[in-house]
Design a protein around this motif. Structure first.
Motif, PDB file in Angstrom:
ATOM      1  N   ALA A  84      -7.516   3.920 -10.705  1.00 21.85           N
ATOM      2  CA  ALA A  84      -8.171   2.613 -10.569  1.00 21.85           C
ATOM      3  C   ALA A  84      -7.230   1.498 -10.999  1.00 21.85           C
ATOM      4  CB  ALA A  84      -9.448   2.586 -11.384  1.00 21.85           C
ATOM      5  N   LEU A  85      -6.415   1.750 -12.032  1.00 30.12           N
ATOM      6  CA  LEU A  85      -5.468   0.729 -12.469  1.00 30.12           C
ATOM      7  C   LEU A  85      -4.408   0.482 -11.396  1.00 30.12           C
ATOM      8  CD1 LEU A  85      -4.312  -1.178 -14.578  1.00 30.12           C
ATOM      9  CD2 LEU A  85      -3.086   0.786 -15.580  1.00 30.12           C
ATOM     10  N   LEU A  86      -3.903   1.553 -10.788  1.00 30.40           N
ATOM     11  CA  LEU A  86      -2.930   1.382  -9.704  1.00 30.40           C
ATOM     12  C   LEU A  86      -3.539   0.599  -8.541  1.00 30.40           C
ATOM     13  CD1 LEU A  86      -1.200   4.904  -9.576  1.00 30.40           C
ATOM     14  CD2 LEU A  86      -0.272   2.770 -10.497  1.00 30.40           C
ATOM     15  N   GLN A  87      -4.760   0.929  -8.160  1.00 29.64           N
ATOM     16  CA  GLN A  87      -5.421   0.232  -7.066  1.00 29.64           C
ATOM     17  C   GLN A  87      -5.647  -1.232  -7.406  1.00 29.64           C
ATOM     18  OE1 GLN A  87      -6.127   1.806  -4.023  1.00 29.64           O
ATOM     19  NE2 GLN A  87      -6.354  -0.337  -3.439  1.00 29.64           N
ATOM     20  N   LEU A  88      -5.969  -1.518  -8.648  1.00 33.16           N
ATOM     21  CA  LEU A  88      -6.158  -2.902  -9.062  1.00 33.16           C
ATOM     22  C   LEU A  88      -4.844  -3.679  -8.969  1.00 33.16           C
ATOM     23  CD1 LEU A  88      -7.868  -5.160 -10.412  1.00 33.16           C
ATOM     24  CD2 LEU A  88      -7.090  -4.242 -12.608  1.00 33.16           C
ATOM     25  N   ALA A 121       3.493   5.388  -6.087  1.00 31.89           N
ATOM     26  CA  ALA A 121       3.138   5.467  -7.501  1.00 31.89           C
ATOM     27  C   ALA A 121       1.996   6.452  -7.729  1.00 31.89           C
ATOM     28  CB  ALA A 121       2.748   4.084  -8.010  1.00 31.89           C
ATOM     29  N   GLU A 122       1.037   6.472  -6.827  1.00 32.32           N
ATOM     30  CA  GLU A 122      -0.076   7.407  -6.965  1.00 32.32           C
ATOM     31  C   GLU A 122       0.385   8.842  -6.737  1.00 32.32           C
ATOM     32  OE1 GLU A 122      -4.793   7.634  -5.635  1.00 32.32           O
ATOM     33  OE2 GLU A 122      -3.437   6.181  -4.687  1.00 32.32           O
ATOM     34  N   GLN A 139       0.830  -1.203   0.000  1.00 32.28           N
ATOM     35  CA  GLN A 139       0.000   0.000   0.000  1.00 32.28           C
ATOM     36  C   GLN A 139       0.869   1.259   0.000  1.00 32.28           C
ATOM     37  OE1 GLN A 139      -2.479  -0.874   3.425  1.00 32.28           O
ATOM     38  NE2 GLN A 139      -4.205  -1.449   2.113  1.00 32.28           N
ATOM     39  N   LEU A 140       1.998   1.195   0.712  1.00 33.94           N
ATOM     40  CA  LEU A 140       2.924   2.329   0.682  1.00 33.94           C
ATOM     41  C   LEU A 140       3.502   2.529  -0.712  1.00 33.94           C
ATOM     42  CD1 LEU A 140       5.489   3.421   3.298  1.00 33.94           C
ATOM     43  CD2 LEU A 140       6.337   2.916   1.012  1.00 33.94           C
ATOM     44  N   ARG A 141       3.931   1.444  -1.363  1.00 36.91           N
ATOM     45  CA  ARG A 141       4.492   1.570  -2.707  1.00 36.91           C
ATOM     46  C   ARG A 141       3.427   2.034  -3.699  1.00 36.91           C
ATOM     47  NH1 ARG A 141       9.192   2.828  -1.438  1.00 36.91           N
ATOM     48  NH2 ARG A 141      10.653   1.136  -0.887  1.00 36.91           N
ATOM     49  N   PRO A 158      12.346   5.502   2.304  1.00 36.75           N
ATOM     50  CA  PRO A 158      12.300   6.467   1.195  1.00 36.75           C
ATOM     51  C   PRO A 158      11.494   5.918   0.031  1.00 36.75           C
ATOM     52  CG  PRO A 158      14.450   5.400   1.309  1.00 36.75           C
ATOM     53  CD  PRO A 158      13.702   4.980   2.537  1.00 36.75           C
ATOM     54  N   PRO A 159      10.940   6.813  -0.791  1.00 38.90           N
ATOM     55  CA  PRO A 159      10.209   6.350  -1.978  1.00 38.90           C
ATOM     56  C   PRO A 159      11.098   5.497  -2.861  1.00 38.90           C
ATOM     57  CG  PRO A 159       9.821   8.689  -1.582  1.00 38.90           C
ATOM     58  CD  PRO A 159      10.923   8.270  -0.657  1.00 38.90           C
ATOM     59  N   GLY A 160      10.517   4.490  -3.418  1.00 41.09           N
ATOM     60  CA  GLY A 160      11.260   3.581  -4.283  1.00 41.09           C
ATOM     61  C   GLY A 160      10.404   3.112  -5.432  1.00 41.09           C
ATOM     62  N   THR A 161      11.020   2.330  -6.279  1.00 39.24           N
ATOM     63  CA  THR A 161      10.313   1.806  -7.444  1.00 39.24           C
ATOM     64  C   THR A 161       9.396   0.665  -7.003  1.00 39.24           C
ATOM     65  OG1 THR A 161      12.183   2.374  -8.860  1.00 39.24           O
ATOM     66  CG2 THR A 161      10.582   0.802  -9.729  1.00 39.24           C
ATOM     67  N   TRP A 162       8.175   0.744  -7.428  1.00 43.67           N
ATOM     68  CA  TRP A 162       7.193  -0.280  -7.071  1.00 43.67           C
ATOM     69  C   TRP A 162       7.308  -1.439  -8.049  1.00 43.67           C
ATOM     70  CZ3 TRP A 162       1.240   0.174  -8.079  1.00 43.67           C
ATOM     71  CH2 TRP A 162       0.598  -0.954  -7.558  1.00 43.67           C
TER      72      TRP A 162
END
Length: 517
Positions: free
Chosen positions: A472-476, A219-220, A213-215, A294-298
């Motif tokens: 919605a695509l990210l959440q999916l 991305a969001e 959820q953090l990653r 830290p933020p990273g690549t999902w």
């Protein structure tokens, strides 16, 4: 044997406190050695012979209320028989997602998580209890020594008395009471081991959920920042057209409203990310103020979950194993309570010396020995023993019901997650198609707005639809990962113990068999 049930106790002992020589008394020669040996052998062998008896009901794993299905209903074509079946058996199931940061955090959680630490301590306590109960099967040995001085003004009885004694006592497990207690403690320890595995599974599962959820929030966040930049450009276009007198002021107001909403959404996502980071910190045993991720690549990877059968589920889920071990512990408690119907035996022996002082302890005249056998039988207790036996039986029935409900709940969880995995997998290409179409619509309407062919309301509608489709695509995608992780947990997470498969296998082999009363 005649049993008495309601609380007076009848006891018999073999007195054997026979001094070899007592000061002030005539010396009496001991009885022939063969007689003493025979009595000692009788005192030891009788309880030992009776110790082979046990009143505990033989344990059989509880049969399920309904037959175990041969396959999961929602599996369908989701699982392929050729899938590698050893992927989860290694235990580190989170590595299936191929995320190094997640692997590092999972290792830290298993070391520092306080819920796991509490479960480890509970398991150690249960193991210590097993050792304590097992020690009751062995004789106890004690050593005592004392020196007493007595007297008073004008008293004729003044002097010193010294004593030293080595004693031993043993309560033979005649009717299996102690053995049943050990069996109950051992089953409880095994249930505690399963609880520890469940705690690890839950802690790592919570970490996986919070981490993905953090990653997804990362991305969001990138998506919303790009959206804010695009809305700022749209605002400049609307402002320029308004300044040129070819657009209404409402276009500028709509653009500002849309930009403000996007910035508010960005702040909400950043707040949610902070909450996920705090949750990960606590799971890793750290205060949130001292932890930062830290933020990273999902890595939006969804692993292939190996196929499993319902029977495998019974052997691998730690909560099912714990519930089955609770039934075994309750079954052993019936034997503990039943043993109260029968007489109890106790063997005692002591060897010591006494004298007028410490220097006299080693004289031959001060030697003392004793050997005794006692037995006690309850004659009347008002039905208390019978009531305790019924309590133990009722407790076992409750554990059986809990076991069956745990199995049914496990089947439900697996079926739910299989449904989620299948439906989410089918939805992803549709979501991607929606994103592609919404993006093309947004670009075309924005170009037509620049050319003065459409109003800004149509542009706003297209931009809102495009942003909604992207989110919605990210959440999916994150939901697919979470569903896969939940399915792995529902299947037991690869946890297995040497004893865990025995009960489940026997339970399925004995479908319809009754549990002994």
């Amino acid at each position: 044997m005649i049993l008495f049930a309601p609380s007076a106790a009848v006891s018999a002992a073999v007195p054997a406190a026979l001094p070899l020589r007592s000061p002030g008394r005539a010396f009496h020669p001991p009885r022939p050695r063969t007689s003493l040996l025979a009595r000692a052998c009788a005192a030891v062998l009788l309880p030992a012979w009776l110790a082979g008896c046990s009143v505990a009901p033989p344990y059989e794993p509880p049969a399920l209320a309904t037959p175990v299905p041969t396959a999961f209903k929602e599996a369908g074509a989701l699982w392929q028989p050729a899938a590698p079946a050893d992927a989860i058996d290694r235990g580190a199931w989170w590595t299936l997602f191929g995320d190094p940061d997640l692997d590092r955090l999972a290792a830290q959680v298993q070391v520092s998580n306080q819920n796991i630490a509490a479960a480890v301590a509970a398991y150690a306590q249960a193991q210590a209890l097993v050792r304590e109960q097992r020690a009751g099967l062995l004789p106890g040995v004690s050593l005592s020594a004392s020196e007493t001085r007595s007297g008073g003004e004008g008293s004729a009885r003044r002097g010193t008395t010294a004593q030293a004694a080595l004693g031993a006592s043993w309560a033979p497990d005649v009717w299996g009471r102690l053995g049943s207690t050990v069996d109950s403690a051992r089953a409880s320890a095994q249930a505690s081991e399963a609880d520890l595995a469940a705690a690890r599974l839950s802690a790592v599962g919570s970490l996986v959920t919070a981490y993905f959820q953090l990653r997804e929030a990362d991305a969001e966040t990138d998506l919303l920042r790009a959206t804010v930049d695009a809305y700022e450009r749209s605002l400049r276009i609307a402002q320029n057209r308004y300044d040129a007198g070819v657009a209404a002021q409402s276009d500028v107001l709509q653009a500002r409203t849309q930009l403000a909403n996007a910035r508010a959404d960005l702040a909400t996502v950043q707040r949610n990310r902070a909450g996920y980071e705090h949750a990960i910190a606590v799971l890793a045993g750290q205060p949130p103020a001292a932890f930062a991720l830290p933020p990273g690549t999902w890595v939006a990877r969804v692993p292939e979950v190996p196929a499993a059968l319902p029977s495998t589920l019974l052997e691998r889920r730690p909560d099912i194993a714990a519930a089955e071990r609770a039934v075994a512990a309750a079954n052993a408690q019936i034997g503990v309570q039943r043993s109260a119907y029968f007489p109890s035996f106790s063997l005692t022996a002591s060897l010591g010396r006494s004298g007028a002082g410490l220097g006299d302890l080693f004289s031959a005249s001060g030697a003392l020995w004793s050997l005794g056998l006692s037995a006690a039988q309850t004659v009347f207790d008002g039905g208390a023993i019978a009531a305790r036996v019924e309590q133990a039986r009722a407790a076992r029935e409750a554990r059986i019901a809990n076991y069956r409900q745990t199995v049914l709940g496990a089947f439900q969880t697996v079926e739910d997650q299989l449904t989620a995995v299948r439906t989410l997998q089918a939805q992803e290409p549709l979501r991607q198609e929606a994103v592609s179409a919404a993006q093309r619509t947004e670009e075309q309407l924005l170009n037509r707005y620049r050319a003065g062919q459409v109003g800004y309301t149509e542009v706003v509608t297209a931009q809102v639809a495009a942003l909604s489709a992207r989110r919605a695509l990210l959440q999916l995608q994150v939901n697919r990962q979470l569903a896969a992780a939940s399915l792995v947990q529902a299947l037991g997470g690869g946890w297995q113990a040497p004893w865990s498969g025995t009960g489940a296998a026997a339970a399925m082999a004995g479908q319809g068999a009754s549990v002994p009363r």
